[in-house]
Design a protein around this motif. Structure first.
Motif, PDB file in Angstrom:
ATOM      1  N   MET A 160       0.836  -1.201   0.000  1.00 49.66           N
ATOM      2  CA  MET A 160       0.000   0.000   0.000  1.00 49.66           C
ATOM      3  C   MET A 160       0.875   1.257   0.000  1.00 49.66           C
ATOM      4  SD  MET A 160      -2.937   1.301   2.644  1.00 49.66           S
ATOM      5  CE  MET A 160      -4.509   0.667   2.125  1.00 49.66           C
ATOM      6  N   PHE A 161       0.568   2.165  -0.910  1.00 54.19           N
ATOM      7  CA  PHE A 161       1.252   3.449  -1.017  1.00 54.19           C
ATOM      8  C   PHE A 161       2.767   3.306  -1.202  1.00 54.19           C
ATOM      9  CE2 PHE A 161      -2.628   4.730   1.532  1.00 54.19           C
ATOM     10  CZ  PHE A 161      -3.368   4.799   0.367  1.00 54.19           C
ATOM     11  N   SER A 162       3.135   2.230  -1.925  1.00 52.68           N
ATOM     12  CA  SER A 162       4.520   2.129  -2.380  1.00 52.68           C
ATOM     13  C   SER A 162       4.649   2.849  -3.719  1.00 52.68           C
ATOM     14  CB  SER A 162       4.925   0.665  -2.523  1.00 52.68           C
ATOM     15  OG  SER A 162       4.069   0.012  -3.432  1.00 52.68           O
ATOM     16  N   GLY A 163       3.537   3.389  -4.174  1.00 58.35           N
ATOM     17  CA  GLY A 163       3.488   4.172  -5.402  1.00 58.35           C
ATOM     18  C   GLY A 163       2.073   4.688  -5.555  1.00 58.35           C
ATOM     19  N   PRO A 164       1.801   5.478  -6.605  1.00 56.85           N
ATOM     20  CA  PRO A 164       0.442   5.999  -6.791  1.00 56.85           C
ATOM     21  C   PRO A 164      -0.543   4.851  -6.957  1.00 56.85           C
ATOM     22  CG  PRO A 164       1.980   7.037  -8.308  1.00 56.85           C
ATOM     23  CD  PRO A 164       2.716   5.916  -7.664  1.00 56.85           C
ATOM     24  N   MET A 165      -1.746   5.042  -6.495  1.00 56.78           N
ATOM     25  CA  MET A 165      -2.720   3.963  -6.528  1.00 56.78           C
ATOM     26  C   MET A 165      -4.093   4.580  -6.764  1.00 56.78           C
ATOM     27  SD  MET A 165      -3.352   1.390  -3.383  1.00 56.78           S
ATOM     28  CE  MET A 165      -4.331  -0.077  -3.619  1.00 56.78           C
ATOM     29  N   GLY A 196       5.856  12.705  -2.327  1.00 52.04           N
ATOM     30  CA  GLY A 196       4.606  11.948  -2.484  1.00 52.04           C
ATOM     31  C   GLY A 196       4.796  10.592  -3.133  1.00 52.04           C
ATOM     32  N   LEU A 197       3.699  10.040  -3.625  1.00 42.66           N
ATOM     33  CA  LEU A 197       3.707   8.642  -4.077  1.00 42.66           C
ATOM     34  C   LEU A 197       4.449   8.451  -5.403  1.00 42.66           C
ATOM     35  CD1 LEU A 197       0.126   7.518  -2.947  1.00 42.66           C
ATOM     36  CD2 LEU A 197       2.298   7.389  -1.708  1.00 42.66           C
ATOM     37  N   GLU A 198       4.488   9.486  -6.236  1.00 48.15           N
ATOM     38  CA  GLU A 198       5.260   9.359  -7.493  1.00 48.15           C
ATOM     39  C   GLU A 198       6.738   9.216  -7.154  1.00 48.15           C
ATOM     40  OE1 GLU A 198       2.846  11.605  -7.183  1.00 48.15           O
ATOM     41  OE2 GLU A 198       1.418  10.919  -8.715  1.00 48.15           O
ATOM     42  N   ALA A 199       7.207  10.026  -6.217  1.00 50.85           N
ATOM     43  CA  ALA A 199       8.627   9.984  -5.840  1.00 50.85           C
ATOM     44  C   ALA A 199       8.967   8.647  -5.184  1.00 50.85           C
ATOM     45  CB  ALA A 199       8.955  11.142  -4.898  1.00 50.85           C
TER      46      ALA A 199
END
Ligand code: PMP
Length: 369
Positions: A185-190, A267-270
């Protein structure tokens, strides 16, 4: 973003969870331990009904909503009992009398969820990769979903086997999709919108053990049957904004700090780029080892969070773990059902840790090849 391993005598921690946390988060928790922001109290000592804790839980929710772009028609819940309790709550709340739910089994956790659901209603394994020891994610031609299913449940990342979905399975029209996303979860955009419910224990990507995040679409709450045990009723939890009873206050606070850290690093993109870079260096080392290291997962199903691999013999694997631990690379022993090694690379894991592991792998191969 790098975790300075030189400070505080910290080692490289590859544990599958609870797992490494960002150093700035631990530092802030330390600094606020005795007196949270002038309140004169530790977060551990304050009432969950007081203004201070209310601001902590509300800020955590607001940050989560902003970070993951969670639409207004979803509730964010901070629950207890870990993902295991979700394995029970999901069927208790959502398989109606006489109904049936579909489960996609891509590893041990999905299988545990499936078996638990069978205690509360009919559960059907629409797919299982068990015969290949869960080494791949199926494509959509490999399973058929029941158009009358109460829901479809899957596990986005199987922590033990190291396989991760890269696309979201599409349920039949009108069938809710539920996901155990505990280890990615939230290791990247979702995109939340395909889901009716997603849940994750915090102790891998998002904070310490003791709190579980559930994100549930409002229309699911109308399906909750009457008469459930209080603590197993999503509707009651949502109506009380996760404060029906005493929540795991300190764990919620640390999750809040981790969310602030995620926002501060872009954020999630980074974080997705960071996670891809770390996984890439380790898989490259496996692929370029001439077969000395063998990945468990098929290349197209590889997890970015949990990298599972084997060596030529169990004796060599034992030696690898022992020498790695002595060199300050901890937590690399694989789960007994897969054997071998597992490097867990959650959000707070540094690129430096990935590079240190790769160097160790090369040196080990040179000495023992
Ligand atoms: N699902 C997944 C994908 C997991 O990785 C884990 C824990 N390793 C669980 C469920 C079980 O979580 P808990 O121990 O919080 O109940």
């Amino acid at each position: 973003m790098a975790t300075p391993t030189s400070s505080y005598g910290r080692i490289y921690n590859f544990s599958a969870g609870p797992a490494v946390l960002p150093v700035p988060v631990l530092e802030q928790a330390r600094d606020e331990m005795l007196n949270w922001q002038g309140s004169g109290m530790s977060v551990m000592e304050m009432s969950h009904r007081g203004a201070c804790f209310e601001s902590i839980i509300q800020q955590a929710e607001a940050d989560l909503r902003a970070l993951a772009k969670i639409p207004a028609n979803y509730k964010v819940l901070f629950l207890q009992g870990g993902a295991h309790l979700q394995f029970s709550m999901v069927p208790m709340n959502f398989i109606p009398a006489g109904g049936s739910a579909d489960y996609l089994l891509t590893g041990s956790w999905g299988r545990t969820a499936f078996k638990e659901a069978g205690k509360f209603g009919h559960a059907r394994a629409a797919y299982t990769g068990e015969k290949d020891n869960f080494n791949a994610i199926p494509d959509k031609t490999q399973y058929e979903l029941d158009p009358k299913a109460a829901y479809v449940h899957y596990t986005s990342n199987e922590t033990i086997h190291g396989v991760e979905w890269t696309t979201v399975p599409v349920p039949p029209e009108g069938v809710p999709l539920i996901c155990d996303t505990s280890s990615d979860m939230f290791s990247g955009p979702m995109d939340i919108t395909p889901y009716s419910l997603i849940y994750a224990g915090a102790q891998k990507n998002l904070g310490p053990a003791g709190v579980l995040l559930a994100i549930i679409r409002d229309d699911m709450l109308a399906r909750v049957p009457p008469g459930l045990p209080l603590m197993l009723d999503y509707k009651l939890m949502a109506e009380n904004k996760s404060l029906y009873n005493t929540p795991p206050c300190y764990a919620v606070y640390v999750v809040g700090l981790v969310l602030k850290w995620l926002i501060s690093i872009g954020g999630l993109e980074a974080i997705a780029k960071h996670n891809e870079a770390k996984a890439a260096v380790i898989y490259k080392a496996i692929d370029e080892s001439g077969g000395y290291y063998r990945g468990h997962a098929h290349a197209d199903s590889r997890s970015k969070m949990n990298i599972t691999f084997r060596l030529g013999s169990e004796d060599l694997e034992k030696k690898f773990v022992k020498e790695a631990t002595a060199a300050g690379l901890d937590g690399l022993k694989g789960h007994r059902s897969v054997g071998g090694l597992r490097a867990s690379m959650y959000n707070a894991q540094s690129l430096e840790a990935a590079e240190a592991l790769v160097q160790f792998m090369k040196d080990f191969q040179a000495k023992n090849g």
